[in-house]
Design a protein around this motif. Structure first.
Motif, PDB file in Angstrom:
ATOM      1  N   LYS A  30      -4.826   9.573   1.178  1.00 42.55           N
ATOM      2  CA  LYS A  30      -6.331   9.274   1.017  1.00 42.55           C
ATOM      3  C   LYS A  30      -6.452   8.081   2.046  1.00 42.55           C
ATOM      4  O   LYS A  30      -5.478   7.123   2.027  1.00 42.55           O
ATOM      5  N   PRO A  31      -7.437   7.916   2.313  1.00 45.50           N
ATOM      6  CA  PRO A  31      -7.881   6.720   3.158  1.00 45.50           C
ATOM      7  C   PRO A  31      -8.079   5.407   2.314  1.00 45.50           C
ATOM      8  O   PRO A  31      -8.153   5.271   1.301  1.00 45.50           O
ATOM      9  N   ILE A  32      -7.604   4.306   2.967  1.00 46.95           N
ATOM     10  CA  ILE A  32      -7.376   2.973   2.400  1.00 46.95           C
ATOM     11  C   ILE A  32      -8.859   2.372   2.937  1.00 46.95           C
ATOM     12  O   ILE A  32      -8.923   1.887   4.023  1.00 46.95           O
ATOM     13  N   ASP A  54      -7.348 -10.303   1.102  1.00 40.49           N
ATOM     14  CA  ASP A  54      -7.444 -10.131  -0.552  1.00 40.49           C
ATOM     15  C   ASP A  54      -6.379  -9.196  -0.913  1.00 40.49           C
ATOM     16  O   ASP A  54      -5.621  -8.371  -0.026  1.00 40.49           O
ATOM     17  N   LYS A  55      -6.425  -8.504  -2.231  1.00 36.79           N
ATOM     18  CA  LYS A  55      -5.247  -7.886  -2.475  1.00 36.79           C
ATOM     19  C   LYS A  55      -5.234  -5.992  -1.900  1.00 36.79           C
ATOM     20  O   LYS A  55      -4.168  -5.822  -1.754  1.00 36.79           O
ATOM     21  N   ASN A  56      -6.446  -5.868  -1.615  1.00 35.59           N
ATOM     22  CA  ASN A  56      -6.550  -4.551  -0.764  1.00 35.59           C
ATOM     23  C   ASN A  56      -5.750  -4.570   0.369  1.00 35.59           C
ATOM     24  O   ASN A  56      -5.184  -3.654   0.876  1.00 35.59           O
ATOM     25  N   TRP A  57      -5.808  -5.593   1.061  1.00 36.53           N
ATOM     26  CA  TRP A  57      -5.267  -6.077   2.520  1.00 36.53           C
ATOM     27  C   TRP A  57      -3.705  -5.863   2.306  1.00 36.53           C
ATOM     28  O   TRP A  57      -3.088  -5.420   2.860  1.00 36.53           O
ATOM     29  N   VAL A  58      -3.417  -6.495   1.172  1.00 29.31           N
ATOM     30  CA  VAL A  58      -1.733  -6.721   0.823  1.00 29.31           C
ATOM     31  C   VAL A  58      -1.221  -5.520   0.763  1.00 29.31           C
ATOM     32  O   VAL A  58      -0.100  -5.130   1.355  1.00 29.31           O
ATOM     33  N   LEU A  59      -1.939  -4.660  -0.192  1.00 31.20           N
ATOM     34  CA  LEU A  59      -1.468  -3.276  -0.451  1.00 31.20           C
ATOM     35  C   LEU A  59      -1.265  -2.550   0.806  1.00 31.20           C
ATOM     36  O   LEU A  59      -0.606  -1.365   0.878  1.00 31.20           O
ATOM     37  N   LYS A  61      -0.995  -3.538   3.897  1.00 27.49           N
ATOM     38  CA  LYS A  61      -0.345  -4.040   4.998  1.00 27.49           C
ATOM     39  C   LYS A  61       0.570  -3.149   5.875  1.00 27.49           C
ATOM     40  O   LYS A  61       0.807  -3.146   6.949  1.00 27.49           O
ATOM     41  N   HIS A  62       1.511  -2.287   4.990  1.00 24.96           N
ATOM     42  CA  HIS A  62       2.440  -1.262   5.531  1.00 24.96           C
ATOM     43  C   HIS A  62       1.886  -0.396   6.461  1.00 24.96           C
ATOM     44  O   HIS A  62       2.760   0.078   7.227  1.00 24.96           O
ATOM     45  N   CYS A  63       0.518  -0.123   6.231  1.00 23.91           N
ATOM     46  CA  CYS A  63      -0.097   0.902   7.111  1.00 23.91           C
ATOM     47  C   CYS A  63      -0.624   0.377   8.213  1.00 23.91           C
ATOM     48  O   CYS A  63      -1.663   1.055   9.197  1.00 23.91           O
ATOM     49  N   ILE A  64      -0.915  -0.781   8.536  1.00 24.10           N
ATOM     50  CA  ILE A  64      -1.815  -1.447   9.471  1.00 24.10           C
ATOM     51  C   ILE A  64      -0.913  -1.819  10.577  1.00 24.10           C
ATOM     52  O   ILE A  64       0.075  -2.762  10.744  1.00 24.10           O
ATOM     53  N   CYS A  65      -0.504  -0.961  11.547  1.00 26.92           N
ATOM     54  CA  CYS A  65       0.342  -1.074  12.804  1.00 26.92           C
ATOM     55  C   CYS A  65      -0.306  -0.532  13.992  1.00 26.92           C
ATOM     56  O   CYS A  65      -1.572   0.056  13.972  1.00 26.92           O
ATOM     57  N   ASP A  66       0.069  -0.770  15.171  1.00 24.67           N
ATOM     58  CA  ASP A  66      -0.393  -0.040  16.398  1.00 24.67           C
ATOM     59  C   ASP A  66      -0.590   1.251  16.296  1.00 24.67           C
ATOM     60  O   ASP A  66       0.308   2.089  15.758  1.00 24.67           O
TER      61      ASP A  66
END
Length: 230
Positions: A30-32, A54-59, A61-66
């Motif tokens: 599902k979308p973050i 914030d905590k949502n960005w920390v959670l 982080k593993h999906c945020i890539c090129d």
């Protein structure tokens, strides 16, 4: 002569720094949903956003890539015409030194004037329920169907015939999605009902939003984002 209205892309290019931005990371489940701010726009090149903390960005982080696909929505609250700009794109690169995310400049935009009365075509699974304090009565006075258009004033809903839902009834319109998704709903009033497909017993319910301006604008923004994310 008056000033010539900005095109969709000119409007995006002129978006001020620090504008509030809502971004969805599109994953296989599902979308973050993330909230950030605009660092700047390089016309026809890139959109630069702040990497949140914030905590949502920390959670997330593993999906945020090129090359990760995203849906971006911006709303310039200082614009008296109140436009939402929304688009699909993907992440070009991360600039960890500055805590920035660089998004590819979009090829297509949706620029919506929230206060306009014109209808925006959508196709969103939804439920129309009669407002009642009696839970058993309310359960029998609901219809599932699809929201087919929306404006800041109201919208059109197509669902099966239900004699318990009549003109001038106060109802709740709820957007339906995957289990675990945030519930999105708004109070509405049925203003008309017409046969849409007699063979399949489908009715078109004309609705007006029964809420204040801020709640209506927020609801329309969320509908646009949900529609883009389908």
């Amino acid at each position: 002569m008056g000033n010539k209205p900005l095109t969709e892309f000119e409007y995006l290019d002129s978006m001020p720094c620090n504008t509030e931005v809502y971004m969805q990371i599109l994953t296989q489940s599902k979308p973050i949903r993330l909230k950030t701010r605009l660092i700047g726009v390089h016309s026809q090149k890139a959109i630069i956003l702040e990497f949140g903390e914030d905590k949502n960005w920390v959670l997330a982080k593993h999906c945020i890539c090129d090359n990760t696909s995203v849906v971006v929505r911006m709303f310039n609250s200082f614009d008296p015409n109140a436009h939402v700009v929304a688009f699909r794109s993907s992440i070009s690169k991360l600039m960890s030194l500055h805590h920035w995310i660089v998004i590819y400049y979009p090829k297509n935009l949706e620029k919506i004037a929230l206060r306009q009365s014109g209808r925006i075509p959508v196709n969103i699974h939804a439920q129309l329920s009669h407002n009642s304090n009696d839970k058993e009565e309310q359960s029998g006075c609901s219809v599932e169907g699809h929201l087919v258009d929306i404006s800041i004033r109201g919208g059109g809903f197509i669902g099966t015939e239900n004699e318990e839902l009549s003109v001038d009834d106060k109802c709740t319109l709820t957007l339906l999605g995957a289990v675990g998704d945030e519930a999105i709903h708004v109070n509405v009033i049925i203003k008309n009902r017409q046969v849409f497909d007699a063979e399949n017993n489908l009715i078109h319910y004309g609705l007006i939003l029964d809420s204040d301006q801020n709640a209506a604008e927020c609801f329309v923004q969320q509908i646009i984002l949900r529609h883009l994310n389908q």
